[in-house]
Write a protein that holds these residues in place. Structure first.
Motif, PDB file in Angstrom:
ATOM      1  N   GLU A 225       0.842  -1.198   0.000  1.00 41.30           N
ATOM      2  CA  GLU A 225       0.000   0.000   0.000  1.00 41.30           C
ATOM      3  C   GLU A 225       0.879   1.250   0.000  1.00 41.30           C
ATOM      4  N   LEU A 226       0.784   2.041  -1.076  1.00 41.64           N
ATOM      5  CA  LEU A 226       1.646   3.213  -1.237  1.00 41.64           C
ATOM      6  C   LEU A 226       0.877   4.527  -1.278  1.00 41.64           C
ATOM      7  N   HIS A 227      -0.434   4.492  -1.130  1.00 46.55           N
ATOM      8  CA  HIS A 227      -1.264   5.685  -1.292  1.00 46.55           C
ATOM      9  C   HIS A 227      -0.843   6.798  -0.335  1.00 46.55           C
ATOM     10  N   LYS A 228      -0.526   7.947  -0.911  1.00 46.44           N
ATOM     11  CA  LYS A 228      -0.138   9.157  -0.176  1.00 46.44           C
ATOM     12  C   LYS A 228       1.148   8.985   0.633  1.00 46.44           C
ATOM     13  N   ARG A 229       1.993   8.026   0.253  1.00 43.26           N
ATOM     14  CA  ARG A 229       3.282   7.835   0.910  1.00 43.26           C
ATOM     15  C   ARG A 229       4.394   8.200  -0.079  1.00 43.26           C
ATOM     16  N   PRO A 230       5.260   9.159   0.245  1.00 48.73           N
ATOM     17  CA  PRO A 230       6.349   9.532  -0.679  1.00 48.73           C
ATOM     18  C   PRO A 230       7.178   8.302  -1.048  1.00 48.73           C
ATOM     19  N   THR A 231       7.315   8.062  -2.361  1.00 48.04           N
ATOM     20  CA  THR A 231       7.926   6.814  -2.830  1.00 48.04           C
ATOM     21  C   THR A 231       8.880   7.050  -3.986  1.00 48.04           C
ATOM     22  N   ILE A 232       9.984   6.310  -3.971  1.00 48.94           N
ATOM     23  CA  ILE A 232      10.924   6.273  -5.086  1.00 48.94           C
ATOM     24  C   ILE A 232      10.806   4.898  -5.743  1.00 48.94           C
ATOM     25  N   PHE A 233      10.725   4.885  -7.073  1.00 47.21           N
ATOM     26  CA  PHE A 233      10.687   3.627  -7.845  1.00 47.21           C
ATOM     27  C   PHE A 233      11.984   3.510  -8.635  1.00 47.21           C
ATOM     28  N   ILE A 234      12.587   2.324  -8.613  1.00 44.91           N
ATOM     29  CA  ILE A 234      13.799   2.056  -9.409  1.00 44.91           C
ATOM     30  C   ILE A 234      13.621   0.727 -10.129  1.00 44.91           C
ATOM     31  N   ILE A 235      13.912   0.726 -11.447  1.00 47.03           N
ATOM     32  CA  ILE A 235      13.831  -0.531 -12.195  1.00 47.03           C
ATOM     33  C   ILE A 235      15.178  -0.829 -12.854  1.00 47.03           C
ATOM     34  N   GLN A 236      15.410  -2.124 -13.038  1.00 51.39           N
ATOM     35  CA  GLN A 236      16.584  -2.570 -13.809  1.00 51.39           C
ATOM     36  C   GLN A 236      16.260  -3.900 -14.466  1.00 51.39           C
TER      37      GLN A 236
END
Length: 237
Positions: A225-236
């Motif tokens: 659950e990420l709603h309204k939580r500051p998040t960084i996404f990284i893909i490789q």
């Protein structure tokens, strides 16, 4: 004898609601206690932050210039007039480090043009902290800011970043407005290869911090659950 110019201090703030000195060095407190002129994104929150760092500092003496997406670019050089008069100016970010995914870069650019010394102070960068904790390629990575809002354009960009990560072995970092995080995660799970690795780093430095890297096939069975939580996404890939 010519009067010495003031300096432009880049002052990091916390990444969320946490006691500032739990994550910020004492140099931040020392700078704030000595500086009265500030360039800020939001005056109310900047004053609140300064009060937390230095409760005894006189708030009426603070001079604040607002720098955000609504600021007229022609006004920005004037924010540095105190430096030309020998006074230091501080740039305060809303969250993390000024100039990184932050409008503070505009005033820093002008400071260099005017030969004003720029002094970056140590503090938390969500982008770098997420990269550090991801286990993905920290030798070669790129920050891409926000992805397109349009659904079809966003899907194309996700696939493009995945191809780029495979071709260059390069970690690709991006962010989203917190209330759209869950929607973005759903699009990542639909668009990326099941073997592509995804790091989700949310609420960094806060008590609710969550950082985990898994292949897409694992994320499909373990939603967060990420709603309204500051998040960084990284893909490789």
């Amino acid at each position: 004898m010519a009067k010495a110019q003031g300096k432009l201090y880049l002052i990091p703030s916390t990444l969320g609601d946490i006691a500032p000195l739990e994550v910020l060095p004492i140099s931040i407190k020392q700078a704030i206690e000595e500086i009265d002129h500030y360039v800020v994104e939001n005056e109310k929150s900047a004053r609140r932050f300064i009060k937390k760092i230095s409760p005894r500092k006189s708030q009426p003496n603070l001079k604040m210039q607002v720098l955000n997406k609504y600021t007229d670019p022609q006004e920005i050089p004037g924010f540095l007039l105190p430096c030309l008069e020998g006074l230091d100016v501080g740039v305060l970010s809303e969250a993390g480090c000024p100039g990184i995914a932050d409008p503070g870069a505009d005033v820093v650019r002008i400071a260099h043009e005017k030969n004003i010394r720029v002094v970056p102070l140590v503090g938390p960068s969500s982008i770098l902290l997420a990269m550090m904790a991801s286990g993905l390629n920290g030798q070669d990575f790129a920050f891409n800011g926000y992805l397109p809002i349009d659904a079809s354009e966003r899907k194309k960009e996700i696939k493009r970043l995945e191809r780029l990560s495979i071709e260059k072995g390069q970690s690709q970092i991006f962010i989203e407005t917190p209330y759209r995080n869950d929607k973005l995660l759903g699009e990542l799970l639909r668009s990326l290869s099941i073997n592509t690795k995804l790091c989700i780093a949310t609420d960094i430095t806060l008590p609710t911090e969550f950082i985990l890297t898994r292949p897409i096939r694992d994320w499909k069975n373990n939603r967060v659950e990420l709603h309204k939580r500051p998040t960084i996404f990284i893909i490789q890939g």
